[in-house]
Design an enzyme around this catalytic site. Structure first.
Site, PDB file in Angstrom:
ATOM      1  N   TRP A 141      -3.819  -1.809 -11.803  1.00 50.26           N
ATOM      2  CA  TRP A 141      -4.398  -2.155 -10.491  1.00 50.26           C
ATOM      3  C   TRP A 141      -4.080  -1.066  -9.486  1.00 50.26           C
ATOM      4  CZ3 TRP A 141      -2.137  -3.200  -5.618  1.00 50.26           C
ATOM      5  CH2 TRP A 141      -3.093  -3.541  -4.658  1.00 50.26           C
ATOM      6  N   TYR A 153      -9.597  -1.567  -5.183  1.00 52.46           N
ATOM      7  CA  TYR A 153      -8.387  -1.375  -4.396  1.00 52.46           C
ATOM      8  C   TYR A 153      -8.723  -0.857  -3.003  1.00 52.46           C
ATOM      9  CZ  TYR A 153      -4.772   0.927  -2.028  1.00 52.46           C
ATOM     10  OH  TYR A 153      -3.942   1.292  -1.022  1.00 52.46           O
ATOM     11  N   ARG A 180       5.846  10.684  -2.715  1.00 46.51           N
ATOM     12  CA  ARG A 180       5.569   9.479  -1.926  1.00 46.51           C
ATOM     13  C   ARG A 180       6.657   8.416  -2.022  1.00 46.51           C
ATOM     14  NH1 ARG A 180       2.066   7.640   0.820  1.00 46.51           N
ATOM     15  NH2 ARG A 180       1.293   5.874  -0.340  1.00 46.51           N
ATOM     16  N   ARG A 226      -6.935   8.161   5.567  1.00 48.02           N
ATOM     17  CA  ARG A 226      -7.175   7.875   4.156  1.00 48.02           C
ATOM     18  C   ARG A 226      -8.494   7.134   4.056  1.00 48.02           C
ATOM     19  NH1 ARG A 226      -4.090   3.696   0.171  1.00 48.02           N
ATOM     20  NH2 ARG A 226      -5.681   2.307   1.050  1.00 48.02           N
ATOM     21  N   ASP A 260      -6.767   7.658  -2.316  1.00 51.24           N
ATOM     22  CA  ASP A 260      -5.837   7.051  -3.270  1.00 51.24           C
ATOM     23  C   ASP A 260      -6.622   6.554  -4.482  1.00 51.24           C
ATOM     24  OD1 ASP A 260      -3.142   4.588  -2.794  1.00 51.24           O
ATOM     25  OD2 ASP A 260      -3.859   5.644  -4.578  1.00 51.24           O
ATOM     26  N   GLU A 305      -4.168  10.938  -4.266  1.00 47.49           N
ATOM     27  CA  GLU A 305      -2.935  10.185  -4.532  1.00 47.49           C
ATOM     28  C   GLU A 305      -3.052   9.318  -5.770  1.00 47.49           C
ATOM     29  OE1 GLU A 305      -2.001   7.606  -1.292  1.00 47.49           O
ATOM     30  OE2 GLU A 305      -0.752   6.314  -2.527  1.00 47.49           O
ATOM     31  N   HIS A 336      -5.250   5.254  -7.026  1.00 46.42           N
ATOM     32  CA  HIS A 336      -4.474   4.055  -7.377  1.00 46.42           C
ATOM     33  C   HIS A 336      -4.292   3.865  -8.881  1.00 46.42           C
ATOM     34  CE1 HIS A 336      -2.768   0.123  -6.115  1.00 46.42           C
ATOM     35  NE2 HIS A 336      -2.599   0.793  -4.991  1.00 46.42           N
ATOM     36  N   GLU A 392       4.805   6.362  -4.897  1.00 48.54           N
ATOM     37  CA  GLU A 392       5.162   5.131  -4.173  1.00 48.54           C
ATOM     38  C   GLU A 392       5.756   4.081  -5.101  1.00 48.54           C
ATOM     39  OE1 GLU A 392       1.194   4.200  -2.641  1.00 48.54           O
ATOM     40  OE2 GLU A 392       1.323   2.332  -3.739  1.00 48.54           O
ATOM     41  N   GLU A 448       2.591   7.805   5.895  1.00 47.70           N
ATOM     42  CA  GLU A 448       1.578   6.744   5.868  1.00 47.70           C
ATOM     43  C   GLU A 448       1.924   5.725   6.941  1.00 47.70           C
ATOM     44  OE1 GLU A 448       1.257   4.763   2.125  1.00 47.70           O
ATOM     45  OE2 GLU A 448      -0.415   3.502   2.763  1.00 47.70           O
TER      46      GLU A 448
END
Ligand SMILES: O=C(O)[C@@H](O)[C@@H](O)[C@H](O)[C@H](O)CO
Ligand SMILES: [Mg+2]
Length: 402
Positions: free
Chosen positions: A402, A159, A283, A147, A210, A236, A212, A262, A339
Protein backbone atom coordinates in the site's frame (compact mmCIF):
# COMPACT_ATOMS: atom_id res chain seq x y z
CA UNK A 1 17.49 15.35 37.98
CA UNK A 2 15.63 12.11 38.82
CA UNK A 3 12.68 10.72 36.84
CA UNK A 4 9.74 10.42 39.21
CA UNK A 5 7.00 9.48 36.75
CA UNK A 6 6.58 8.37 33.13
CA UNK A 7 3.14 7.98 31.54
CA UNK A 8 1.59 7.19 28.16
CA UNK A 9 -1.28 9.42 26.96
CA UNK A 10 -3.37 8.03 24.08
CA UNK A 11 -5.75 10.52 22.49
CA UNK A 12 -7.77 10.69 19.27
CA UNK A 13 -8.54 14.31 18.19
CA UNK A 14 -9.66 13.13 14.75
CA UNK A 15 -6.89 10.51 14.62
CA UNK A 16 -4.93 8.53 17.25
CA UNK A 17 -1.74 9.87 18.86
CA UNK A 18 0.47 8.26 21.53
CA UNK A 19 2.42 10.63 23.78
CA UNK A 20 5.05 9.90 26.47
CA UNK A 21 5.20 12.33 29.40
CA UNK A 22 8.22 12.11 31.75
CA UNK A 23 8.28 14.10 35.01
CA UNK A 24 11.27 14.81 37.27
CA UNK A 25 11.98 15.65 40.92
CA UNK A 26 12.90 19.21 39.89
CA UNK A 27 9.41 19.89 38.53
CA UNK A 28 10.52 19.82 34.87
CA UNK A 29 8.70 17.49 32.46
CA UNK A 30 9.13 16.54 28.84
CA UNK A 31 6.83 15.06 26.20
CA UNK A 32 7.62 12.79 23.27
CA UNK A 33 5.63 11.39 20.34
CA UNK A 34 5.26 7.60 20.08
CA UNK A 35 2.57 7.34 17.39
CA UNK A 36 2.70 4.47 14.89
CA UNK A 37 -0.24 4.77 12.47
CA UNK A 38 -2.52 1.72 12.76
CA UNK A 39 -0.44 0.08 15.55
CA UNK A 40 -0.73 2.74 18.27
CA UNK A 41 -1.68 0.42 21.15
CA UNK A 42 1.25 -1.92 20.41
CA UNK A 43 3.60 0.98 21.14
CA UNK A 44 1.56 2.09 24.18
CA UNK A 45 1.81 -1.43 25.63
CA UNK A 46 5.53 -1.73 24.77
CA UNK A 47 6.07 1.46 26.77
CA UNK A 48 3.68 0.79 29.66
CA UNK A 49 4.44 -2.91 30.13
CA UNK A 50 8.14 -3.07 29.33
CA UNK A 51 9.96 0.28 29.20
CA UNK A 52 8.53 2.92 31.54
CA UNK A 53 8.95 0.87 34.75
CA UNK A 54 12.71 0.80 33.98
CA UNK A 55 12.81 4.62 33.74
CA UNK A 56 11.69 5.57 37.25
CA UNK A 57 14.61 6.66 39.44
CA UNK A 58 17.00 7.21 36.53
CA UNK A 59 18.82 10.50 35.91
CA UNK A 60 16.89 12.29 33.15
CA UNK A 61 20.07 14.06 31.98
CA UNK A 62 21.65 10.75 30.85
CA UNK A 63 19.93 10.67 27.46
CA UNK A 64 22.61 8.61 25.68
CA UNK A 65 22.90 6.01 28.45
CA UNK A 66 19.11 5.63 28.61
CA UNK A 67 18.98 5.26 24.81
CA UNK A 68 21.67 2.54 24.88
CA UNK A 69 19.98 0.86 27.86
CA UNK A 70 16.69 0.45 25.96
CA UNK A 71 18.32 -0.35 22.59
CA UNK A 72 20.81 -2.94 23.84
CA UNK A 73 18.80 -3.98 26.89
CA UNK A 74 15.78 -5.06 24.84
CA UNK A 75 17.87 -7.91 23.30
CA UNK A 76 15.33 -7.89 20.43
CA UNK A 77 16.70 -4.82 18.67
CA UNK A 78 15.18 -2.47 16.07
CA UNK A 79 11.71 -2.73 14.55
CA UNK A 80 9.00 -0.05 14.21
CA UNK A 81 7.26 -0.68 17.55
CA UNK A 82 10.36 -0.72 19.74
CA UNK A 83 12.09 2.18 17.99
CA UNK A 84 8.92 4.32 18.06
CA UNK A 85 8.57 3.64 21.79
CA UNK A 86 12.23 4.54 22.31
CA UNK A 87 11.75 7.69 20.25
CA UNK A 88 8.94 8.85 22.53
CA UNK A 89 11.20 8.54 25.59
CA UNK A 90 14.13 10.15 23.76
CA UNK A 91 12.16 13.21 22.60
CA UNK A 92 10.82 13.74 26.15
CA UNK A 93 14.35 13.58 27.62
CA UNK A 94 15.72 16.09 25.07
CA UNK A 95 12.75 18.34 25.91
CA UNK A 96 13.65 18.15 29.62
CA UNK A 97 17.36 18.77 29.01
CA UNK A 98 16.67 21.85 26.87
CA UNK A 99 14.22 23.19 29.46
CA UNK A 100 16.82 22.61 32.21
CA UNK A 101 19.36 24.54 30.12
CA UNK A 102 16.68 27.20 29.50
CA UNK A 103 17.26 27.06 25.74
CA UNK A 104 15.33 26.03 22.62
CA UNK A 105 16.28 22.51 21.49
CA UNK A 106 18.08 23.70 18.33
CA UNK A 107 20.60 25.54 20.54
CA UNK A 108 21.38 22.32 22.41
CA UNK A 109 21.92 20.53 19.07
CA UNK A 110 24.44 23.12 17.89
CA UNK A 111 22.61 26.35 17.09
CA UNK A 112 21.00 27.73 13.94
CA UNK A 113 22.30 26.74 10.51
CA UNK A 114 19.32 28.57 8.94
CA UNK A 115 16.53 30.90 10.07
CA UNK A 116 13.72 29.05 8.30
CA UNK A 117 13.00 25.55 7.08
CA UNK A 118 11.60 24.96 3.58
CA UNK A 119 8.54 22.69 3.68
CA UNK A 120 6.36 20.95 1.14
CA UNK A 121 2.60 20.48 1.21
CA UNK A 122 0.37 17.82 -0.35
CA UNK A 123 -1.66 18.82 -3.39
CA UNK A 124 -3.93 16.02 -4.46
CA UNK A 125 -6.93 15.48 -6.72
CA UNK A 126 -9.10 12.74 -8.19
CA UNK A 127 -7.81 13.52 -11.68
CA UNK A 128 -5.46 15.86 -13.54
CA UNK A 129 -7.67 18.95 -13.50
CA UNK A 130 -8.48 18.77 -9.77
CA UNK A 131 -4.82 18.11 -9.00
CA UNK A 132 -3.64 21.05 -11.10
CA UNK A 133 -6.10 23.27 -9.19
CA UNK A 134 -4.86 21.91 -5.86
CA UNK A 135 -1.26 22.78 -6.82
CA UNK A 136 -2.48 26.32 -7.51
CA UNK A 137 -4.07 26.43 -4.03
CA UNK A 138 -0.73 25.51 -2.43
CA UNK A 139 1.06 28.16 -4.51
CA UNK A 140 -1.49 30.69 -3.25
CA UNK A 141 -0.79 29.53 0.33
CA UNK A 142 2.86 30.47 -0.24
CA UNK A 143 4.42 27.02 -0.69
CA UNK A 144 7.50 26.85 -2.92
CA UNK A 145 7.58 23.03 -2.80
CA UNK A 146 4.50 20.93 -3.47
CA UNK A 147 3.98 17.17 -3.48
CA UNK A 148 1.65 16.12 -6.29
CA UNK A 149 -0.56 13.03 -6.06
CA UNK A 150 -3.47 12.26 -8.36
CA UNK A 151 -6.07 9.59 -8.88
CA UNK A 152 -5.11 7.28 -11.77
CA UNK A 153 -7.56 6.82 -14.68
CA UNK A 154 -9.06 3.33 -14.48
CA UNK A 155 -8.42 2.94 -10.73
CA UNK A 156 -11.21 3.70 -8.22
CA UNK A 157 -8.86 4.97 -5.51
CA UNK A 158 -5.16 5.18 -4.75
CA UNK A 159 -2.64 6.46 -2.23
CA UNK A 160 -2.62 10.12 -1.33
CA UNK A 161 -6.04 11.15 -2.63
CA UNK A 162 -8.52 12.57 -0.12
CA UNK A 163 -11.91 14.23 -0.20
CA UNK A 164 -10.26 17.45 1.00
CA UNK A 165 -7.53 18.36 -1.48
CA UNK A 166 -5.62 20.23 1.25
CA UNK A 167 -5.68 17.57 3.96
CA UNK A 168 -4.88 13.85 3.86
CA UNK A 169 -5.40 11.20 6.53
CA UNK A 170 -5.04 7.62 5.25
CA UNK A 171 -6.24 5.73 8.35
CA UNK A 172 -9.93 4.87 8.76
CA UNK A 173 -11.79 3.43 11.73
CA UNK A 174 -13.37 0.47 10.01
CA UNK A 175 -11.39 -2.60 9.01
CA UNK A 176 -8.67 -1.94 6.40
CA UNK A 177 -10.04 -0.42 3.18
CA UNK A 178 -8.95 -2.43 0.13
CA UNK A 179 -7.47 -0.39 -2.73
CA UNK A 180 -6.80 -1.86 -6.19
CA UNK A 181 -3.58 -1.01 -8.02
CA UNK A 182 -2.16 -1.20 -11.56
CA UNK A 183 1.44 -0.14 -12.10
CA UNK A 184 0.77 -0.20 -15.85
CA UNK A 185 -2.07 2.35 -15.62
CA UNK A 186 -0.05 4.47 -13.18
CA UNK A 187 3.14 4.51 -15.30
CA UNK A 188 1.16 5.44 -18.43
CA UNK A 189 -0.50 8.37 -16.63
CA UNK A 190 2.13 9.96 -14.40
CA UNK A 191 4.22 11.77 -17.10
CA UNK A 192 1.02 13.37 -18.46
CA UNK A 193 0.20 14.70 -14.98
CA UNK A 194 3.57 16.41 -14.52
CA UNK A 195 3.64 17.73 -18.09
CA UNK A 196 0.32 19.46 -17.42
CA UNK A 197 1.51 20.93 -14.12
CA UNK A 198 4.74 22.27 -15.57
CA UNK A 199 2.79 23.68 -18.57
CA UNK A 200 0.42 25.43 -16.14
CA UNK A 201 2.82 26.72 -13.48
CA UNK A 202 6.26 26.61 -15.08
CA UNK A 203 9.47 25.58 -13.34
CA UNK A 204 9.72 28.04 -10.42
CA UNK A 205 8.22 25.60 -7.94
CA UNK A 206 9.68 22.39 -6.57
CA UNK A 207 7.47 19.40 -7.41
CA UNK A 208 7.71 16.15 -5.44
CA UNK A 209 5.97 12.82 -5.96
CA UNK A 210 5.46 9.73 -3.80
CA UNK A 211 5.21 6.38 -5.64
CA UNK A 212 4.50 4.80 -2.24
CA UNK A 213 6.46 1.53 -2.52
CA UNK A 214 4.67 0.29 -5.66
CA UNK A 215 7.25 -0.16 -8.39
CA UNK A 216 9.98 -2.65 -9.19
CA UNK A 217 13.45 -1.14 -9.69
CA UNK A 218 13.17 -1.23 -13.49
CA UNK A 219 9.63 0.26 -13.38
CA UNK A 220 10.94 2.99 -11.07
CA UNK A 221 13.79 3.60 -13.51
CA UNK A 222 11.24 4.03 -16.30
CA UNK A 223 9.16 6.50 -14.23
CA UNK A 224 12.31 8.36 -13.18
CA UNK A 225 13.41 8.71 -16.82
CA UNK A 226 9.92 9.73 -17.99
CA UNK A 227 9.80 12.46 -15.33
CA UNK A 228 13.27 13.90 -16.03
CA UNK A 229 11.93 16.66 -18.32
CA UNK A 230 9.77 17.91 -15.41
CA UNK A 231 12.73 18.33 -13.04
CA UNK A 232 11.22 16.79 -9.88
CA UNK A 233 12.72 17.73 -6.52
CA UNK A 234 12.40 14.02 -5.69
CA UNK A 235 10.66 10.75 -6.50
CA UNK A 236 9.82 9.14 -3.15
CA UNK A 237 9.45 5.52 -2.09
CA UNK A 238 9.58 4.36 -5.69
CA UNK A 239 10.60 0.85 -4.61
CA UNK A 240 10.04 -1.03 -1.33
CA UNK A 241 13.37 -0.67 0.38
CA UNK A 242 14.09 -3.96 2.15
CA UNK A 243 16.42 -4.74 -0.79
CA UNK A 244 18.74 -1.73 -0.52
CA UNK A 245 20.95 -2.86 -3.45
CA UNK A 246 17.82 -2.86 -5.67
CA UNK A 247 18.25 0.91 -5.84
CA UNK A 248 21.48 0.45 -7.89
CA UNK A 249 19.34 -0.44 -10.93
CA UNK A 250 17.13 2.63 -10.44
CA UNK A 251 20.17 4.85 -9.90
CA UNK A 252 21.86 3.70 -13.11
CA UNK A 253 18.96 4.81 -15.28
CA UNK A 254 17.76 8.18 -14.08
CA UNK A 255 18.88 11.58 -12.80
CA UNK A 256 15.55 12.15 -11.03
CA UNK A 257 16.51 12.61 -7.34
CA UNK A 258 15.50 9.69 -5.10
CA UNK A 259 14.04 9.90 -1.57
CA UNK A 260 13.26 7.00 0.76
CA UNK A 261 13.04 6.15 4.42
CA UNK A 262 9.81 7.08 6.17
CA UNK A 263 9.24 3.40 7.06
CA UNK A 264 12.84 2.92 8.28
CA UNK A 265 13.47 2.61 12.01
CA UNK A 266 17.25 2.51 12.27
CA UNK A 267 20.51 3.47 10.52
CA UNK A 268 20.87 -0.16 9.44
CA UNK A 269 17.83 0.22 7.15
CA UNK A 270 19.57 2.91 5.13
CA UNK A 271 23.33 2.46 5.61
CA UNK A 272 23.91 0.92 2.16
CA UNK A 273 21.53 3.36 0.45
CA UNK A 274 23.55 6.24 1.93
CA UNK A 275 27.10 4.90 1.64
CA UNK A 276 26.56 3.83 -1.99
CA UNK A 277 24.86 7.17 -2.72
CA UNK A 278 21.80 5.35 -4.05
CA UNK A 279 19.53 8.08 -2.66
CA UNK A 280 19.58 11.88 -2.45
CA UNK A 281 17.26 12.42 0.54
CA UNK A 282 16.77 10.35 3.69
CA UNK A 283 13.18 10.45 5.01
CA UNK A 284 13.62 8.72 8.35
CA UNK A 285 11.59 10.48 10.99
CA UNK A 286 12.29 11.31 14.63
CA UNK A 287 9.24 9.38 15.92
CA UNK A 288 9.87 6.12 14.01
CA UNK A 289 13.69 5.92 14.00
CA UNK A 290 14.60 6.02 17.67
CA UNK A 291 14.30 9.75 18.35
CA UNK A 292 16.69 12.69 18.14
CA UNK A 293 19.63 10.69 19.48
CA UNK A 294 19.50 8.20 16.58
CA UNK A 295 18.49 10.69 13.90
CA UNK A 296 21.67 12.65 14.68
CA UNK A 297 23.67 9.54 13.73
CA UNK A 298 21.71 9.00 10.51
CA UNK A 299 22.04 12.67 9.49
CA UNK A 300 25.79 12.63 10.21
CA UNK A 301 26.33 9.52 8.04
CA UNK A 302 24.17 11.03 5.28
CA UNK A 303 26.25 14.23 5.41
CA UNK A 304 29.40 12.27 4.43
CA UNK A 305 27.70 11.04 1.22
CA UNK A 306 25.94 14.17 -0.11
CA UNK A 307 22.59 12.87 1.17
CA UNK A 308 20.26 15.50 2.62
CA UNK A 309 17.46 15.22 5.15
CA UNK A 310 13.83 15.21 3.97
CA UNK A 311 11.97 14.08 7.06
CA UNK A 312 8.53 12.52 6.94
CA UNK A 313 5.91 14.90 8.34
CA UNK A 314 2.45 13.43 7.70
CA UNK A 315 -0.60 14.16 9.86
CA UNK A 316 -0.14 10.79 11.61
CA UNK A 317 3.06 12.09 13.23
CA UNK A 318 2.03 14.33 16.13
CA UNK A 319 2.89 18.04 16.42
CA UNK A 320 5.54 16.92 18.95
CA UNK A 321 7.44 15.13 16.17
CA UNK A 322 6.98 18.12 13.88
CA UNK A 323 8.20 20.46 16.63
CA UNK A 324 11.32 18.33 17.23
CA UNK A 325 11.86 18.09 13.46
CA UNK A 326 11.79 21.88 13.02
CA UNK A 327 14.46 22.26 15.72
CA UNK A 328 16.52 19.47 14.12
CA UNK A 329 16.00 20.95 10.62
CA UNK A 330 17.08 24.40 11.91
CA UNK A 331 20.38 22.93 13.12
CA UNK A 332 21.32 20.05 10.80
CA UNK A 333 24.02 21.02 8.26
CA UNK A 334 22.71 18.78 5.44
CA UNK A 335 19.10 19.90 5.56
CA UNK A 336 17.04 19.23 2.42
CA UNK A 337 13.33 19.81 3.02
CA UNK A 338 10.64 19.09 5.62
CA UNK A 339 7.29 17.48 4.87
CA UNK A 340 4.49 19.54 6.41
CA UNK A 341 0.99 18.12 6.19
CA UNK A 342 -0.87 20.64 8.35
CA UNK A 343 -2.63 19.06 11.36
CA UNK A 344 -6.32 19.69 12.03
CA UNK A 345 -7.37 22.49 14.40
CA UNK A 346 -8.59 19.81 16.85
CA UNK A 347 -5.11 18.24 16.92
CA UNK A 348 -3.36 21.61 17.27
CA UNK A 349 -5.58 22.45 20.27
CA UNK A 350 -4.50 19.24 22.03
CA UNK A 351 -0.84 19.89 21.13
CA UNK A 352 -0.13 23.63 21.54
CA UNK A 353 3.17 24.55 19.84
CA UNK A 354 5.35 27.55 18.95
CA UNK A 355 6.59 26.68 15.42
CA UNK A 356 5.04 28.91 12.73
CA UNK A 357 4.29 28.53 9.01
CA UNK A 358 5.35 31.52 6.88
CA UNK A 359 5.59 31.73 3.08
CA UNK A 360 6.44 28.11 2.42
CA UNK A 361 8.70 27.70 5.44
CA UNK A 362 8.45 26.71 9.10
CA UNK A 363 10.03 29.04 11.64
CA UNK A 364 11.30 27.46 14.84
CA UNK A 365 10.10 28.78 18.21
CA UNK A 366 12.37 30.18 20.94
CA UNK A 367 10.74 28.60 24.01
CA UNK A 368 13.01 26.34 26.12
CA UNK A 369 12.58 22.73 24.99
CA UNK A 370 11.04 21.58 21.70
CA UNK A 371 8.18 24.03 22.07
CA UNK A 372 5.27 21.56 21.99
CA UNK A 373 3.04 20.50 24.88
CA UNK A 374 -0.02 18.31 25.41
CA UNK A 375 -3.23 19.58 27.01
CA UNK A 376 -4.07 16.50 29.06
CA UNK A 377 -7.60 17.62 29.96
CA UNK A 378 -8.45 18.18 26.29
CA UNK A 379 -6.65 14.95 25.28
CA UNK A 380 -8.86 13.01 27.72
CA UNK A 381 -11.94 14.12 25.78
CA UNK A 382 -10.84 12.11 22.71
CA UNK A 383 -10.68 8.39 23.54
CA UNK A 384 -8.74 5.98 21.31
CA UNK A 385 -10.57 4.69 18.24
CA UNK A 386 -9.03 1.70 16.48
CA UNK A 387 -8.07 2.65 12.94
CA UNK A 388 -6.26 0.93 10.09
CA UNK A 389 -4.26 2.01 7.10
CA UNK A 390 -5.68 0.66 3.82
CA UNK A 391 -4.32 -2.47 2.13
CA UNK A 392 -3.66 -2.80 -1.59
CA UNK A 393 -4.24 -5.56 -4.13
CA UNK A 394 -3.43 -5.83 -7.83
CA UNK A 395 -6.33 -6.05 -10.25
CA UNK A 396 -6.08 -9.86 -10.25
CA UNK A 397 -6.43 -9.91 -6.45
CA UNK A 398 -2.75 -10.42 -5.63
CA UNK A 399 -1.87 -8.79 -2.28
CA UNK A 400 0.45 -5.86 -2.93
CA UNK A 401 2.12 -2.88 -1.20
CA UNK A 402 0.00 0.00 0.00
O1 LIG B 1 5.02 10.63 2.37
C1 LIG B 1 4.01 10.57 3.09
O2 LIG B 1 3.61 11.49 3.83
C2 LIG B 1 3.18 9.32 3.05
O3 LIG B 1 3.94 8.23 2.66
C3 LIG B 1 2.39 9.17 4.30
O4 LIG B 1 1.15 9.76 4.07
C4 LIG B 1 2.15 7.75 4.76
O5 LIG B 1 1.32 7.09 3.84
C5 LIG B 1 1.49 7.77 6.12
O6 LIG B 1 2.33 8.50 6.99
C6 LIG B 1 1.27 6.37 6.65
O7 LIG B 1 0.74 6.43 7.95
MG1 LIG C 1 5.66 8.84 1.65
Amino acid sequence: MIITSARVIVTCPGRNFVTVKIETDQGLYGVGDATLNGRELSVASYLNDHMLPCLIGRDASQIEDIWQYFYKGAYWRRGPVGMTALAGIDMALWDIKAKAANMPLYQLLGGKSRNKVMVYGHANGKGIDETVDAVGQYIDLGYQAIRVQSGVPGLDSTYGISKNTLFYEPASTDLPKEDVWSSHKYMKFIPELFAKIRDTYGYDYHLLHDAHHRLTPIEAARVGKDLEPYRLFWLEDAVTAELQEGFRLLRQHTTTPIAVGEVFNSIHDCQQLITEQLIDYIRTTIVHAGGITHLKQIAALANLYHVKTGFHGATDLSPITLGCAVHFDTWVPNFGIQEYMQHSDQTNEVFPHDYKFEAGHLIVGEKPGHGVDIDENLAAKYPYKRAYLPVNRLEDGTMFNW
